[in-house]
Design a protein around this motif. Sequence first.
Motif, PDB file in Angstrom:
ATOM      1  N   TYR B 308       0.814  -1.221   0.000  1.00 40.21           N
ATOM      2  CA  TYR B 308       0.000   0.000   0.000  1.00 40.21           C
ATOM      3  C   TYR B 308       0.850   1.275   0.000  1.00 40.21           C
ATOM      4  O   TYR B 308       0.313   2.386  -0.077  1.00 40.21           O
ATOM      5  CB  TYR B 308      -0.956  -0.018   1.195  1.00 40.21           C
ATOM      6  N   LEU B 310       3.029   2.416  -2.258  1.00 41.34           N
ATOM      7  CA  LEU B 310       3.059   3.130  -3.531  1.00 41.34           C
ATOM      8  C   LEU B 310       1.733   3.852  -3.820  1.00 41.34           C
ATOM      9  O   LEU B 310       1.749   5.040  -4.147  1.00 41.34           O
ATOM     10  CB  LEU B 310       3.462   2.177  -4.654  1.00 41.34           C
ATOM     11  N   PRO B 311       0.575   3.172  -3.678  1.00 43.97           N
ATOM     12  CA  PRO B 311      -0.665   3.933  -3.870  1.00 43.97           C
ATOM     13  C   PRO B 311      -0.820   5.093  -2.882  1.00 43.97           C
ATOM     14  O   PRO B 311      -1.296   6.171  -3.267  1.00 43.97           O
ATOM     15  CB  PRO B 311      -1.782   2.897  -3.688  1.00 43.97           C
ATOM     16  N   ALA B 312      -0.410   4.912  -1.634  1.00 53.27           N
ATOM     17  CA  ALA B 312      -0.515   6.022  -0.669  1.00 53.27           C
ATOM     18  C   ALA B 312       0.423   7.158  -1.074  1.00 53.27           C
ATOM     19  O   ALA B 312       0.078   8.343  -0.978  1.00 53.27           O
ATOM     20  CB  ALA B 312      -0.188   5.539   0.742  1.00 53.27           C
TER      21      ALA B 312
END
Lengths: 95, 488
Positions: B308, B310-312
């Motif tokens: 999570y 990279l998306p955050a």
Amino acid sequence: MSVDEKTVRRVARLARIKVKDEDVPQLAGELNAILAFVEQLNEVDVSGVVPMTSVVATKMKMRDDVVTDGHKPKDIIQNAPATEDDFFMVPKVVE
Amino acid sequence: MTKLTSLTIAEARAKLRAKEFSALELTDAYISSIEKSRTLNAYVVETPELARARARASDAKLAKGEGGALEGIPLGIKDLFATKGVHTQACSHILDKFQPTYESTVTANLFDAGAVMLGKLNMDEFAMGSSNETSYYGPVANPWRRKNSNATLVPGGSSGGSAAAVAAHICAGATATDTGGSIRQPAALTGTVGIKPTYGRCSRWGIVAFASSLDQAGPIARDVRDAAIMLKAMASVDPKDTTSVDRPVPDYEAVLGKSIKGLRVGIPKEYRPEGLSSEIDALWNRGAQWLKEQGAEIVEISLPHTKYALPAYYIVAPAEASSNLARYDGVRYGLRVPGDDLIDTYERTRAAGFGREVQRRVLIGTYVLSAGYYDAYYVKAQKVRTLIKRDFDEAWNKVDVVLTPATPSAAFAPGEITDPVEMYLNDVFTVTVNMAGLPGIAVPAGFSEQGLPLGLQLIGKPFDEETLFQTAFAIEQAAGKFTAPQWW
């Protein structure tokens, strides 16, 4: 959540970036791809979790409330595209 | 006689002090190499006259037996650092002709230590990119090429010019910055050593801001010792950056060669995603084996929120960027494209001045911060960030340092990756470190089947750069050093 062309135009306006009409559909597609990528975060249970405010636990630093710098208008306007008498020049904003 | 430009910082430092050659001779050797290496496009501005003047000043000090830790050492400076009176544009069109009237704290520290600036180095525009293809000044060529191939490859990004210049020996070392992997990924792709220190170790003052809660400066160097020497000189507490941390800067060189016997090295299972290339996997196993042979204990760990990060990151970084880049309005500095009125001037200036990737990120950032979306995106991402940091906090109960691959692949060709999200995946192993504010170092550890350098990453506890240098040095001892065969 998905971004339509109207939203792209609204966001571009908020961001103060002129977007050409022919670029809007592609931008919408790219923004949607990024938003789809971040959708993964919905899998994470964040109930009761405090949002990060500082990665390093430190106390906010305090300093004396005194002037430490200033009196250099020439430095400040030196890189401006248009100036007059130590002022930045902009297009007329009041009638 | 050995070419002066093939000496490391540590070697050149000793020979300058022994007066085997002068700082001016060393600087001249680099200036002439830079002139012959323009095809790499690593420098956007060369400052030979400034460099010679500074080298002469260094010689005067050295003659008296004085001088700082980097006295007479020629360095390249990433275009993101404000350098007084010298081109500073973050490789963007919107900062056209910008020459700051002040010096960044990091470069001021380096110059106080005696360093000589050779020029400003190419980079992705506003440090947004993983291939140096978004620079207004064009792409940088990686000094490394595939075996039996003449095809140009990217050096990684955003510090692509820094990494390429160090690998090509057209500076002794370089400054760089890292928001999601921009020091470690290009270092890995060019066979150089790059360290992103703990958030707060270096002052951010005078560095063009991208994402303020993630940005950190660090060096890219030819080997671990040179990186240790440079970081010591760059780091400081600074009243002009309240997030810089007031704790002593250790002598990082002192830990090099210290035994790693008993060191607990964590191997996080989440860094072995499905589809991880077999050569990266093999490199990682070999790295762990080397450390084990030198007495370290290998411990399997779990960092469950890794996927999570990279998306955050792609919420937090663009959000902060959209705010930081609001200042480029065509009024105070740089480019102005006249419009019908003030708003139209802003809009035309920013449309012409920002490149495609920068515009994309400013738009995403503006969207996730806009009314009604702030909690769903930004606050959520910051909560995930807390969980990512918690994963590491728990890991530190079991291990002293974490070993991972630095990148998912070796250097790739320009134009090979056009999908923005696919490009973002280049930072999949490095971005967690920024999200948690930890120090991370990339060290070359082997070659791909095609003959390209591959790097490993070590992640440390906050402000434990010493263990990173100590462990990276152990890997370097086993892996040897990497020099690109000259073709340019």
